[in-house]
Design a protein around this motif. Structure first.
Motif, mmCIF file in Angstrom:
data_model
loop_
_atom_site.group_PDB
_atom_site.id
_atom_site.type_symbol
_atom_site.label_atom_id
_atom_site.label_comp_id
_atom_site.label_asym_id
_atom_site.label_seq_id
_atom_site.Cartn_x
_atom_site.Cartn_y
_atom_site.Cartn_z
ATOM 1 N N CYS A 97 -37.182 -83.886 40.269
ATOM 2 C CA CYS A 97 -37.826 -82.991 41.240
ATOM 3 C C CYS A 97 -39.326 -83.262 41.316
ATOM 4 C CB CYS A 97 -37.563 -81.535 40.865
ATOM 5 S SG CYS A 97 -35.862 -81.006 41.180
ATOM 6 N N ALA A 98 -39.942 -83.604 40.196
ATOM 7 C CA ALA A 98 -41.365 -83.953 40.206
ATOM 8 C C ALA A 98 -41.606 -85.168 41.099
ATOM 9 C CB ALA A 98 -41.849 -84.229 38.786
ATOM 10 N N ALA A 99 -40.715 -86.165 41.013
ATOM 11 C CA ALA A 99 -40.847 -87.347 41.864
ATOM 12 C C ALA A 99 -40.711 -86.973 43.341
ATOM 13 C CB ALA A 99 -39.802 -88.388 41.474
ATOM 14 N N LEU A 100 -39.782 -86.073 43.654
ATOM 15 C CA LEU A 100 -39.607 -85.629 45.040
ATOM 16 C C LEU A 100 -40.842 -84.881 45.541
ATOM 17 C CD1 LEU A 100 -35.894 -84.411 45.017
ATOM 18 C CD2 LEU A 100 -36.822 -86.500 46.046
ATOM 19 N N VAL A 101 -41.467 -84.094 44.664
ATOM 20 C CA VAL A 101 -42.701 -83.395 45.038
ATOM 21 C C VAL A 101 -43.788 -84.404 45.394
ATOM 22 C CG1 VAL A 101 -44.604 -81.992 44.137
ATOM 23 C CG2 VAL A 101 -42.239 -81.262 43.777
ATOM 24 N N SER A 102 -43.914 -85.465 44.619
ATOM 25 C CA SER A 102 -44.910 -86.499 44.919
ATOM 26 C C SER A 102 -44.642 -87.136 46.275
ATOM 27 C CB SER A 102 -44.913 -87.570 43.822
ATOM 28 O OG SER A 102 -45.436 -87.066 42.615
#
Length: 257
Positions: free
Chosen positions: A96-101
């Motif tokens: 999810c952190a990667a998707l936020v980026s």
């Protein structure tokens, strides 16, 4: 002797879930105000990074999230959570952190989020998972060492700064000389200290006031507990929903999307 409150890793602590739910409701309200300001619905325009009314709220929200994350890790350790289950949850957070980026880069190309709250939680969860079990197993001395590490993490960014840490590849540590231009920034230091304090808080409650974590919830707080059990999903979905709603309202009232 340490009090055992739960016997399996999947058990829930309603009061902790409700506290997490409170944090995400506050976060959603904050982000809704941010979005309204971004689309020009606040007059005068608000400065979220400069106005204490906004940045103090943001600090409180992140603090509450990380306290809950630390307490959640203490719950997981107490319940005997094994590494495979930890890695599954960690992979969800990191993904999810990667998707936020990616999403923030599309919306804010010059100030995209390279290390926001989910990135910070992913890294800090690994550190806590490695540090907390051996130190808590040592009893009072280990808890004192964990508290000292928490205080050190909180203090270091005020004491140590270096330009080496000012790049997007290194600012995640937190020892920056200036804040980066980004829509969210939650570096390991000082925020690891908050998560460690969350671990210590839950550990202390188990030993002295276990009913605080294991007690029944009042009916009014149960919806918050339900939200708290789906905190990651809520986090990922709330901004697309809010921004989409604002865009639809703008299209309906002005013809602009």
């Amino acid at each position: 002797m340490q009090t055992t409150l739960i016997s399996n890793p999947s058990a829930r602590h309603g009061r902790l879930d409700a506290l997490r739910g409170l944090a995400i409701v506050w976060m959603a309200a904050f982000h809704f105000c941010f979005d309204l300001n971004y689309f020009g619905y606040f007059t005068p325009r608000q400065h979220f990074q400069l106005d204490p009314f906004w940045w103090v709220q943001r600090t409180c929200i992140v603090t509450l999230f990380l306290l809950c994350a630390g307490m959640g890790q203490a719950v997981a350790l107490q319940s005997g959570q094994r590494w495979p289950r930890f890695w599954r949850r960690w992979a969800q957070v990191a993904g999810c952190a990667a998707l936020v980026s990616i999403g923030s880069a599309m919306m804010f190309p010059t100030s995209w989020i390279s290390f926001g709250v989910l990135h910070g939680i992913a890294v800090m969860l690994l550190i806590v998972r490695l540090l907390a079990p051996p130190l808590l197993a040592r009893g009072s001395a280990g808890r004192a060492a964990l508290a000292a590490l928490a205080l050190l993490a909180l203090a270091l960014p005020r004491l140590v700064h270096a330009t080496f840490f000012d790049t997007r590849w290194t600012n995640w540590v937190g020892l920056v000389t200036r804040l980066p231009r980004t829509e969210d920034f939650v570096p390991v230091l000082p925020w690891l200290g908050v998560m460690l304090l969350g671990v210590l808080l839950a550990d202390g409650l188990w030993r002295r006031r276990p009913e605080v974590l294991a007690g029944e919830l009042p009916p009014a707080a149960r919806p918050l507990a339900v939200l708290g059990t789906w905190s990651l999903s809520f986090y990922m979905l709330h901004q697309p929903v809010l921004i989409g709603a604002i865009r639809l309202y703008r299209w309906a009232t002005t013809g602009q999307f």
